[in-house]
Design a protein around this motif. Structure first.
Motif, PDB file in Angstrom:
ATOM      1  N   LEU A   1      28.995   5.381 113.019  1.00  0.00           N
ATOM      2  CA  LEU A   1      28.228   6.550 113.353  1.00  0.00           C
ATOM      3  C   LEU A   1      27.795   6.233 114.932  1.00  0.00           C
ATOM      4  CD1 LEU A   1      25.698   6.340 110.316  1.00  0.00           C
ATOM      5  CD2 LEU A   1      27.793   8.088 110.591  1.00  0.00           C
ATOM      6  N   ASP A   2      27.906   6.950 115.645  1.00  0.00           N
ATOM      7  CA  ASP A   2      27.350   6.959 117.064  1.00  0.00           C
ATOM      8  C   ASP A   2      25.946   7.437 117.033  1.00  0.00           C
ATOM      9  OD1 ASP A   2      27.393   7.237 119.972  1.00  0.00           O
ATOM     10  OD2 ASP A   2      27.556   9.426 119.636  1.00  0.00           O
ATOM     11  N   MET A   3      25.173   7.026 117.846  1.00  0.00           N
ATOM     12  CA  MET A   3      23.854   6.922 118.079  1.00  0.00           C
ATOM     13  C   MET A   3      23.299   8.142 118.741  1.00  0.00           C
ATOM     14  SD  MET A   3      21.298   3.673 118.974  1.00  0.00           S
ATOM     15  CE  MET A   3      19.754   3.838 118.893  1.00  0.00           C
ATOM     16  N   ASP A   4      23.509   8.473 119.782  1.00  0.00           N
ATOM     17  CA  ASP A   4      23.078   9.517 120.770  1.00  0.00           C
ATOM     18  C   ASP A   4      23.500  10.966 120.189  1.00  0.00           C
ATOM     19  OD1 ASP A   4      21.063   7.878 122.087  1.00  0.00           O
ATOM     20  OD2 ASP A   4      22.783   7.195 123.093  1.00  0.00           O
ATOM     21  N   ASP A   5      22.920  11.818 119.766  1.00  0.00           N
ATOM     22  CA  ASP A   5      23.117  13.165 119.253  1.00  0.00           C
ATOM     23  C   ASP A   5      23.895  13.050 118.073  1.00  0.00           C
ATOM     24  OD1 ASP A   5      21.694  14.559 121.316  1.00  0.00           O
ATOM     25  OD2 ASP A   5      23.058  14.126 122.840  1.00  0.00           O
ATOM     26  N   VAL A   6      23.806  11.990 117.485  1.00  0.00           N
ATOM     27  CA  VAL A   6      24.184  11.925 115.963  1.00  0.00           C
ATOM     28  C   VAL A   6      23.027  11.650 115.045  1.00  0.00           C
ATOM     29  CG1 VAL A   6      26.037  11.016 114.385  1.00  0.00           C
ATOM     30  CG2 VAL A   6      26.728  11.438 116.375  1.00  0.00           C
ATOM     31  N   ILE A   7      22.575  10.342 115.494  1.00  0.00           N
ATOM     32  CA  ILE A   7      21.434   9.917 114.736  1.00  0.00           C
ATOM     33  C   ILE A   7      19.991  10.320 115.446  1.00  0.00           C
ATOM     34  CG2 ILE A   7      20.438   8.008 113.818  1.00  0.00           C
ATOM     35  CD1 ILE A   7      23.030   6.561 113.489  1.00  0.00           C
ATOM     36  N   ALA A   8      20.228  10.022 116.636  1.00  0.00           N
ATOM     37  CA  ALA A   8      18.945  10.155 117.541  1.00  0.00           C
ATOM     38  C   ALA A   8      19.176  11.546 118.414  1.00  0.00           C
ATOM     39  CB  ALA A   8      18.676   9.050 118.517  1.00  0.00           C
ATOM     40  N   ASP A   9      18.167  12.245 118.515  1.00  0.00           N
ATOM     41  CA  ASP A   9      18.277  13.415 119.320  1.00  0.00           C
ATOM     42  C   ASP A   9      18.092  13.350 120.894  1.00  0.00           C
ATOM     43  OD1 ASP A   9      18.422  16.209 120.168  1.00  0.00           O
ATOM     44  OD2 ASP A   9      16.270  16.626 119.112  1.00  0.00           O
ATOM     45  N   TYR A  10      18.972  12.962 121.435  1.00  0.00           N
ATOM     46  CA  TYR A  10      19.247  12.665 122.852  1.00  0.00           C
ATOM     47  C   TYR A  10      18.788  13.987 123.716  1.00  0.00           C
ATOM     48  CZ  TYR A  10      20.150  11.511 127.618  1.00  0.00           C
ATOM     49  OH  TYR A  10      20.117  11.279 128.940  1.00  0.00           O
ATOM     50  N   VAL A  11      19.798  15.053 123.343  1.00  0.00           N
ATOM     51  CA  VAL A  11      19.700  16.228 123.966  1.00  0.00           C
ATOM     52  C   VAL A  11      18.464  17.039 123.880  1.00  0.00           C
ATOM     53  CG1 VAL A  11      20.410  18.808 124.023  1.00  0.00           C
ATOM     54  CG2 VAL A  11      22.199  16.726 123.996  1.00  0.00           C
TER      55      VAL A  11
ATOM     56  N   GLU B   1      30.297   0.472 104.037  1.00  0.00           N
ATOM     57  CA  GLU B   1      29.773  -0.409 105.192  1.00  0.00           C
ATOM     58  C   GLU B   1      29.502   0.498 106.509  1.00  0.00           C
ATOM     59  OE1 GLU B   1      30.974  -4.719 106.706  1.00  0.00           O
ATOM     60  OE2 GLU B   1      32.440  -3.606 105.847  1.00  0.00           O
ATOM     61  N   VAL B   2      28.230   0.752 106.648  1.00  0.00           N
ATOM     62  CA  VAL B   2      28.016   1.461 107.692  1.00  0.00           C
ATOM     63  C   VAL B   2      27.453   0.937 108.892  1.00  0.00           C
ATOM     64  CG1 VAL B   2      26.173   3.333 108.480  1.00  0.00           C
ATOM     65  CG2 VAL B   2      26.823   3.192 106.046  1.00  0.00           C
ATOM     66  N   PHE B   3      28.069   1.117 110.137  1.00  0.00           N
ATOM     67  CA  PHE B   3      28.098   0.733 111.574  1.00  0.00           C
ATOM     68  C   PHE B   3      27.550   1.577 112.313  1.00  0.00           C
ATOM     69  CE2 PHE B   3      30.770  -2.321 109.737  1.00  0.00           C
ATOM     70  CZ  PHE B   3      30.452  -3.619 110.328  1.00  0.00           C
ATOM     71  N   ILE B   4      26.304   1.181 113.252  1.00  0.00           N
ATOM     72  CA  ILE B   4      26.127   2.316 114.316  1.00  0.00           C
ATOM     73  C   ILE B   4      26.792   1.674 115.655  1.00  0.00           C
ATOM     74  CG2 ILE B   4      23.962   2.984 115.694  1.00  0.00           C
ATOM     75  CD1 ILE B   4      22.514   2.800 113.247  1.00  0.00           C
ATOM     76  N   VAL B   5      27.392   2.470 116.281  1.00  0.00           N
ATOM     77  CA  VAL B   5      28.376   2.082 117.363  1.00  0.00           C
ATOM     78  C   VAL B   5      27.818   2.981 118.560  1.00  0.00           C
ATOM     79  CG1 VAL B   5      30.725   2.026 118.289  1.00  0.00           C
ATOM     80  CG2 VAL B   5      30.164   1.419 115.741  1.00  0.00           C
ATOM     81  N   THR B   6      27.278   2.388 119.474  1.00  0.00           N
ATOM     82  CA  THR B   6      26.936   3.197 120.684  1.00  0.00           C
ATOM     83  C   THR B   6      27.211   2.684 121.907  1.00  0.00           C
ATOM     84  OG1 THR B   6      24.600   3.934 121.643  1.00  0.00           O
ATOM     85  CG2 THR B   6      24.778   1.858 120.511  1.00  0.00           C
ATOM     86  N   ALA B   7      27.811   3.744 122.665  1.00  0.00           N
ATOM     87  CA  ALA B   7      28.195   3.292 124.085  1.00  0.00           C
ATOM     88  C   ALA B   7      27.270   2.790 125.181  1.00  0.00           C
ATOM     89  CB  ALA B   7      28.921   4.390 124.735  1.00  0.00           C
TER      90      ALA B   7
ATOM     91  N   LEU C   1      34.861   7.504 112.249  1.00  0.00           N
ATOM     92  CA  LEU C   1      34.011   7.541 113.302  1.00  0.00           C
ATOM     93  C   LEU C   1      33.377   8.919 113.550  1.00  0.00           C
ATOM     94  CD1 LEU C   1      32.724   6.274 116.093  1.00  0.00           C
ATOM     95  CD2 LEU C   1      34.787   7.088 117.217  1.00  0.00           C
ATOM     96  N   VAL C   2      32.212   8.892 113.441  1.00  0.00           N
ATOM     97  CA  VAL C   2      31.277  10.317 113.690  1.00  0.00           C
ATOM     98  C   VAL C   2      30.637  10.353 114.860  1.00  0.00           C
ATOM     99  CG1 VAL C   2      29.542  11.888 112.471  1.00  0.00           C
ATOM    100  CG2 VAL C   2      30.939  10.171 111.132  1.00  0.00           C
ATOM    101  N   ASP C   3      31.021  11.279 115.850  1.00  0.00           N
ATOM    102  CA  ASP C   3      30.626  10.879 117.244  1.00  0.00           C
ATOM    103  C   ASP C   3      30.557  12.452 117.656  1.00  0.00           C
ATOM    104  OD1 ASP C   3      31.013   8.387 119.302  1.00  0.00           O
ATOM    105  OD2 ASP C   3      30.909  10.317 120.216  1.00  0.00           O
TER     106      ASP C   3
END
Lengths: 175, 175
Positions: free
Chosen positions: B6-16, B84-90, B131-133
């Motif tokens: 799972l991507d982090m910004d704008d998937v889990i966390a509200d960056y925009v 198995e859940v991973f958070i994958v952030t750039a 990959l959810v992004d």
């Protein structure tokens, strides 16, 4: 291009060397390196010292001035002509090391792109053709490519992987 | 167990959301959200403001207090029973964000292990079943599993991926 994932500590950067040197200086003692086969530093020293040595990676700045392994920089630059090279380090265990590791790479491998740098925990999330690492726990769950052991005192007993003793071995295999 | 990245910004966390709010507050203005289809905030505001908005991710602490997307925490906890859940952030693009992101996860997803957290640049180093992004550039090089687009204003024009509009969609698909 094939992808090579390189571990950082004890593959590119000399973590064990700094741990020994720091321990020897702080405790005014000498590590008997002949006892290190298959062991980590903290496993061959008095118990009351071991706690301190195990806390080294939590110290601010500890990872910032590790020595680079002989041949690592030149070989990585050569590899980058033929492979996609990633540095994959289990930095998540020591969040205080994030910036130290990032800045270390900028200093010692100035042409290495941040795009090819990975801080992780489990390495079985890595998709590469090769993973070069000094830890059995990372290699034995790596299934997307060939796991390759990079020699370090604590892994001398392992014989289930291709082994590189140094950067010359790595150079000969890939180049 | 299958792996979900799972991507982090704008998937889990509200960056925009935070970028808009911060911009509106600092420039005492209102963003016309109807203009945002297929665009980032900085692309629909005066050029002299855009520079400031593009500098937000370099600000210390900017990522530390993003809102968590509705349903994200509960769904991640449910997913962890079956995947198995991973958070994958750039995160490598913004080294100042490392600790903010790490601490954010400790606060908003307190049961999430550091072992399953990845800070990277290129995401084609990721080996996962999904990959959810929200970014095309991450999804179109992801070949180890299914790329899934998570809706954000800047990606409304894309139609080449399965799309989740929100965490309910994600929940329905995986659970």
């Amino acid at each position: 291009m094939k992808k090579i994932a390189l571990d950082m500590d004890d593959v590119i950067a000399d973590y064990v060397g700094k741990a020994i040197k720091t321990y020897e200086e702080e405790f005014d003692t000498k590590v008997d390196k002949s006892l290190m086969d298959g062991k980590k530093v903290w496993q061959i020293i008095p118990e009351e010292h071991a706690k301190v040595v195990r806390s080294f990676p939590y110290r601010a700045g500890f990872f910032r001035d590790l020595a680079i392994k002989p041949g690592a920089r030149e070989t990585i630059e050569e590899l980058q002509q033929k492979y996609e090279v990633f540095i994959v380090t289990a930095a998540m265990e020591f969040p205080g090391s994030f910036l130290d590791k990032y800045e270390w790479i900028k200093e010692y491998l100035p042409n290495f792109s941040w795009r090819n740098l990975v801080f992780c925990g489990h390495k079985h999330i890595i998709d590469a053709d090769y993973l070069v690492d000094d830890h059995d726990k990372n290699l034995n769950t790596f299934t997307s490519g060939e796991p390759i052991l990079f020699s370090a005192p604590h892994n001398t007993h392992l014989d289930c992987y291709r082994r590189f003793d140094n950067w010359q071995d790595l150079h000969d295999y890939f180049l």
